[in-house]
Structure formats: structure tokens, C-alpha cells
Design a protein around this motif. Structure first.
Motif, mmCIF file in Angstrom:
data_model
loop_
_atom_site.group_PDB
_atom_site.id
_atom_site.type_symbol
_atom_site.label_atom_id
_atom_site.label_comp_id
_atom_site.label_asym_id
_atom_site.label_seq_id
_atom_site.Cartn_x
_atom_site.Cartn_y
_atom_site.Cartn_z
ATOM 1 N N VAL A 38 -9.483 26.582 -7.288
ATOM 2 C CA VAL A 38 -10.626 25.684 -7.110
ATOM 3 C C VAL A 38 -10.167 24.551 -6.198
ATOM 4 N N ASN A 39 -10.837 24.396 -5.063
ATOM 5 C CA ASN A 39 -10.398 23.417 -4.067
ATOM 6 C C ASN A 39 -11.040 22.050 -4.278
ATOM 7 N N ASN A 63 -13.214 36.010 1.790
ATOM 8 C CA ASN A 63 -13.169 35.420 0.451
ATOM 9 C C ASN A 63 -13.139 33.894 0.515
ATOM 10 N N ARG A 64 -13.787 33.272 -0.447
ATOM 11 C CA ARG A 64 -13.772 31.812 -0.574
ATOM 12 C C ARG A 64 -13.571 31.417 -2.034
ATOM 13 N N SER A 65 -12.758 30.394 -2.253
ATOM 14 C CA SER A 65 -12.538 29.870 -3.606
ATOM 15 C C SER A 65 -13.684 28.956 -4.026
ATOM 16 N N GLY A 66 -13.738 28.699 -5.320
ATOM 17 C CA GLY A 66 -14.706 27.740 -5.843
ATOM 18 C C GLY A 66 -14.352 26.322 -5.436
ATOM 19 N N LEU A 67 -15.294 25.408 -5.631
ATOM 20 C CA LEU A 67 -15.110 24.022 -5.221
ATOM 21 C C LEU A 67 -15.085 23.086 -6.428
ATOM 22 N N ASN A 68 -14.174 22.148 -6.396
ATOM 23 C CA ASN A 68 -14.171 21.079 -7.394
ATOM 24 C C ASN A 68 -15.278 20.089 -7.023
ATOM 25 N N LEU A 69 -16.252 19.923 -7.904
ATOM 26 C CA LEU A 69 -17.420 19.079 -7.609
ATOM 27 C C LEU A 69 -17.434 17.790 -8.423
#
Length: 319
Positions: free
Chosen positions: A131-132, A283-289
Motif C-alpha cells: 500500500v503506497n 499491476n498497481r498497488s493500493g493507496l494509503n488514503l
């Protein structure tokens, strides 16, 4: 409030224009082709189109003489670069030179807020389970992400050295929605829309894998969030992720459609025989929101499932 939106004829720019117009902002919609937003102009009297090709060398001071903008939302960016040899003068002019000019124009004209739409694809680590957050390492191996990085760096410089214009960088996740279209600056439709298009035509989807994952987010969530950033007067950070914390695969898209009694026919086959070819680079990782949710408590407005179904039925209604 007077808002200038660049790239107003594109997928995200048009949606932001429409959403802000509905909420009574006065919109100056900058576009290279007025026909791309003719329906919006027809519906909203508070939207004024400004036609200009950002590939040119026009002075912004001359172009906007007599205009007064309180907010600039910079959405204009060319994405259609596959390889190094694809980079041309248009990509340099639109992504770098014209964007730099808009930043300088905003500062000189004491525009209250400048919102730059960057990309969550800029993060280096896009592995599943990751998670970025906004402090993570970024990539510069492709011209598109290199361009975003250069502009973000320039914005950081201006943000530290002047106080009249508030800068905001929004790293936008993978968006999809019913008003998508391919253009000279948007090379492909999102994967959900590619699949929905084929489902609507009752076509057999020939695909090489179901395991590619991305942080898909419906466009309505993005336009809603951007409106909140336009209105917010106290932002603690310069950079915010806007998108989805979760990732979704082709399997998830199929599951949502099937769950809602929408017939979908597909088969896994070799790349040579596919109508949709996917690879792990997508592919893409999830995001820290966490930063975003301190600004916007009610986010997202639309879940992934509701977004897929909304896109399916809204597109079907238009046909």
C-alpha cells in the motif's frame, strides 16, 4: 468562484468541469477541441470554453488577458507514450513546457490555489499486498512518470518560495467511468470499460490472464474529491493520494457483473489469439488514503461494485 480547468476536453477534465458546474462554480474550460465538451457547454451557462492548443507557443499572459482566476486545476497531460522513440515535441510541450508556464502564471497572477493532477502510477513498488503512501519511492523509468516527477519537483520549489498561491498535488489512482473515450492524449480505455464494452455487445472476451490487479476507482469519486480540495482552506500537506485503498483483478470485475445477473462470456487463451492482452507491468498497488480522509471524511462515495454497475447501465442507457 472562477476556476480554470486545463484539459477540460479529456476524460477526467470533462467530469471535473461538469461536477463543478453543477455546484455553481464559474468554469473556464481550456480545451484543444470545443466539440469534446459541447454538451456540457449547452447544459451549463456557467461554463465558458477557451480553445487553445497547448502544443503551441502562446503567452499565457496574452491568452488570459482580462481573465481573473481564483483556482487553476491542471489536468492537461499527454499519456500516449509507449517507448522512448514515441516521445515527440507534443509530449514535451504539453507535459513539461506548458505546465511550467501555468505554474509560473499562477504565481505571477496570485491565483489562490493551483491543483496539479499527478498519477499514483508514479510509485516504484506496485506489488500486490503493498500500500503506497505519499512518502514512498517513485519511478522515473517512463517518460509519463518522469514528467509527473519533474512537475511535482517544480511545484515543491514554488510552494516553498512563495506564499500567495497554495499548491496541491493529487496523485490520482486508476479511474474508470461511463464517459471514457480514447483520444490523442489517452491511449486506451480502462480495463473495466474494455470488458463492459464487449459484454454489452455480447462478444466473447478472449483474455490471457485474470490475475492483473489495479486500484480501480470510479470517476465520480475523483470529481467529488477534487471539489472538496477546491473548497478546503486549510490543507496540511502538499501531496495527497486520491483513489482506492483496495486492488481489484479481472476476476473481481467478472464477479461483480455475474452477481448482478449480467451475462459475460470469456475464455483464457494465448496472447496471439486474445482480444484483450494483459501483462504484469499493468499491476498497481493500493493507496494509503489517510491524508485524504482527514480532508474528506465521507470517501469514497461509490464503491467498486457500484461503480462497475453504474458504468454498465449508464453506458447502456446512452446507446
Amino acid at each position: 468562484m472562477n476556476v480554470l480547468i486545463t484539459g477540460a476536453g479529456g476524460f477526467i477534465g470533462a467530469k471535473i468541469t461538469e461536477h463543478l458546474a453543477k455546484h455553481n462554480f464559474h468554469i473556464y474550460a481550456l480545451t484543444s477541441n470545443k466539440n469534446n465538451i459541447k454538451e456540457i457547454i449547452r447544459e451549463f451557462k456557467n461554463v465558458e470554453a477557451i480553445t487553445v492548443d497547448l502544443n503551441g507557443n502562446k503567452s499565457l499572459l496574452d491568452l488570459f488577458k482580462g481573465y481573473k482566476f481564483e483556482i487553476i486545476i491542471h489536468a492537461a497531460f499527454a499519456t500516449s507514450v509507449n517507448t522512448f522513440s514515441d516521445i515527440n515535441e507534443t509530449h514535451l510541450n504539453v507535459n513539461l513546457i506548458s505546465t511550467c508556464k501555468f505554474i509560473q502564471f499562477a504565481v505571477k497572477q496570485k491565483v489562490k490555489k493551483f491543483i496539479f493532477l499527478s498519477s499514483a502510477g508514479i510509485y516504484y513498488n506496485q506489488k500486490i499486498g503493498n500500500v503506497n503512501n505519499e512518502a514512498r519511492k517513485i519511478r522515473t523509468d517512463k517518460f509519463y512518470f518522469l514528467s509527473k516527477n519533474i512537475i511535482e519537483s517544480l511545484i515543491k520549489f514554488y510552494n516553498l518560495n512563495q506564499y500567495e498561491t497554495k499548491f496541491v498535488v493529487l496523485r490520482i489512482g486508476t479511474i474508470f467511468g461511463e464517459n471514457e473515450r480514447v483520444s490523442h492524449s489517452r491511449r486506451n480505455l480502462s480495463l473495466p470499460l474494455q470488458i463492459i464494452n464487449k459484454v454489452k455487445k455480447d462478444e466473447l472476451i478472449k483474455i490471457n490472464t485474470l490475475d492483473i490487479y489495479r486500484e480501480y476507482c470510479h470517476i465520480d469519486n475523483i470529481s467529488y474529491a477534487i471539489k472538496k480540495f477546491v473548497e478546503c482552506h486549510s490543507l496540511k500537506h502538499l501531496i495527497y493520494n486520491v483513489g482506492s485503498e483496495e486492488v481489484y483483478s479481472v476476476k473481481d470485475i467478472i464477479k461483480v457483473l455475474s452477481k448482478n445477473n449480467i451475462k459475460i462470456n470469456y475464455e483464457i487463451c494465448s496472447e496471439d489469439n486474445c482480444t484483450i492482452v494483459l501483462d504484469s507491468d499493468q499491476n498497481r498497488s493500493g493507496l494509503n488514503l489517510s491524508r485524504l480522509k482527514k480532508v474528506i471524511r465521507e470517501y469514497p462515495l461509490i464503491s467498486f461494485e457500484k461503480g462497475i454497475i453504474k458504468t454498465y447501465y449508464d453506458m447502456k442507457t446512452k446507446q
